[in-house]
Scaffold this active site. Structure first.
Site, PDB file in Angstrom:
ATOM      1  N   HIS A   4       3.803  -2.217   3.070  1.00  0.00           N
ATOM      2  CA  HIS A   4       3.863  -0.882   2.468  1.00  0.00           C
ATOM      3  C   HIS A   4       5.199  -0.719   1.747  1.00  0.00           C
ATOM      4  O   HIS A   4       6.252  -0.739   2.391  1.00  0.00           O
ATOM      5  CB  HIS A   4       3.703   0.184   3.553  1.00  0.00           C
ATOM      6  CG  HIS A   4       2.380   0.092   4.263  1.00  0.00           C
ATOM      7  ND1 HIS A   4       2.132  -0.837   5.239  1.00  0.00           N
ATOM      8  CD2 HIS A   4       1.222   0.786   4.089  1.00  0.00           C
ATOM      9  CE1 HIS A   4       0.875  -0.702   5.672  1.00  0.00           C
ATOM     10  NE2 HIS A   4       0.300   0.276   4.990  1.00  0.00           N
ATOM     11  N   ASP A  44       0.812  -1.218   0.000  1.00  0.00           N
ATOM     12  CA  ASP A  44       0.000   0.000   0.000  1.00  0.00           C
ATOM     13  C   ASP A  44       0.846   1.269   0.000  1.00  0.00           C
ATOM     14  O   ASP A  44       2.018   1.249   0.382  1.00  0.00           O
ATOM     15  CB  ASP A  44      -0.886   0.034   1.247  1.00  0.00           C
ATOM     16  CG  ASP A  44      -1.997  -0.994   1.197  1.00  0.00           C
ATOM     17  OD1 ASP A  44      -1.963  -1.870   0.311  1.00  0.00           O
ATOM     18  OD2 ASP A  44      -2.893  -0.920   2.064  1.00  0.00           O
TER      19      ASP A  44
HETATM   20 ZN    ZN Z   1      -2.597   3.111   3.204  1.00  0.00          ZN
END
Ligand code: ZN
Length: 375
Positions: free
Chosen positions: A328, A183
């Site tokens: 991430h 993400d």
């Molecule tokens: Zn996010």
């Protein structure tokens, strides 16, 4: 702990003589699944012994003078074998060999210029065999099912080889699947590293991207698509969607969809709400735009720890068949973790798939519905 699988595999491949292999890891199959095994004789050295599917076979300052290929764990009820031929420098293409027969002259110094491998019988209906060769200091693109790996008649020789089978039409139903998701990117610094680790094992992942970061990283999105990864929508500015009106939700998702499509030609069909926060308006907005919603079942908390070892341990301890894993790709520590955990997951038999592949395989992917895992 993080290296135990790799060490075990390497130990099994250790040579009697003190020959130096650059590295060995499992690419697509291996780990008990069906695969093609390789035995190579390197110039001025000895036979390597049989190496499992996906092993990288190279030797410093040498090249194969003879190659054999065979099968491991051939599925019951599937007939056929592995057939191979090669362009041998100075004498052209040799006749096809099969199932472990020696191709080439082990004790000569004659190299191969290119290699062709295929499966026969009903194996060929279910599996593709992929392979690539090291030539002129670089790995060629993966080719499959009888195509030529390596350049013919260019004065180049094959210095190494990697062979691996893949189940046709998606994941092999006999092996577990897992969806890695990244993400908040893309990140010009860290996303290319994650993509390279995926590429090296033939794995895929899903990138839920923030629209505002997309345009400057258009080349990265093109690479994601070329690698079979999935592009996902993570809103334009990482808004908490539960605080927005229906119209605002549609606007931020559409702006990101437009940016992703402009960058790589593909419009996301999957979205992830920032923070995993959603309500009925979010599901309605995403559904109206044809998108299904993916949360996660394994949260590495990589954004908080910024510690590669903690991310590695969390994934390797918790990942199960059908899980969706949250990471991430904007953090260097996460890319560091991927260098270890991506090959290790594959080594443990997991197939790394996108969330849409997971959905098509396990049932899911309905627009406006939310998924945490698909078992
Ligand atoms: Zn996010």
């Amino acid at each position: 702990m993080k290296d135990s699988g790799l060490k075990k595999l390497s130990a099994a491949l250790v040579l009697a003589a003190a020959l130096v292999f650059v590295l060995s890891f499992t690419a697509f199959a291996g780990a008990g699944g069906f695969g093609v095994i390789t035995n190579a004789h390197f110039a001025g050295a000895e036979w390597t012994d049989w190496c499992t599917d996906g092993t990288v076979l190279t030797m410093e300052n040498s090249y194969p003078t003879a190659l054999c290929f065979g099968l491991e764990n051939q599925p019951e009820g599937l007939s056929g074998s592995v057939q191979y031929s090669a362009n041998i420098q100075g004498s052209g293409w040799c006749r096809p060999f099969e199932n472990g027969a020696v191709m080439g002259e082990p004790e000569s110094s004659t190299p191969f210029e290119s290699v062709s491998i295929k499966l026969t019988g009903s194996l060929a209906d279910k599996y593709d065999v992929y392979y690539r060769v090291l030539q002129n200091g670089a790995w060629t693109a993966w080719v499959c099912n009888g195509e030529h790996a390596g350049q013919d008649c260019a004065g180049l020789y094959v210095a190494g080889i990697q062979v691996s089978v893949r189940y046709k039409g998606g994941p092999d139903p006999t092996r577990p699947v897992i969806a890695l998701t990244f993400d908040d990117g893309p990140s010009s610094e860290n996303t290319p590293r994650v993509l390279s680790y995926l590429e090296s094992v033939g794995g895929k992942a899903t990138f839920f991207m923030v629209g505002s970061r997309v345009a400057p990283n258009a080349e990265l999105l093109k690479r994601m698509i070329a690698d079979g990864c999935e592009v996902g929508n993570h809103t334009w500015g990482h808004e908490n969607l539960t605080g927005l009106s229906g119209e605002q939700i549609v606007n931020t998702l559409n702006a990101t969809g437009d940016a992703v499509q402009a960058a790589c030609g593909v419009r996301p069909v999957v979205m992830r709400p920032p923070g995993g926060s959603f309500n009925d308006a979010v599901l309605a907005g995403a559904g109206g735009l044809g998108m299904s919603v993916y949360c996660w079942s394994v949260d590495t908390r990589d954004w908080k720890t910024r510690n590669a070892q903690s991310t590695i341990d969390h994934v390797l301890t918790n990942a199960k068949d059908g899980d969706i894993i949250l990471m991430h790709d904007i953090h260097g520590a996460t890319a560091d973790a991927c260098a270890t955990l991506i090959p290790e997951l594959v080594n443990r038999g997991f197939q790394l798939v996108t969330v849409s592949e997971l959905a098509s395989y396990r049932g899911g992917g309905v627009p406006g519905s939310v998924y945490y895992s698909l078992r």
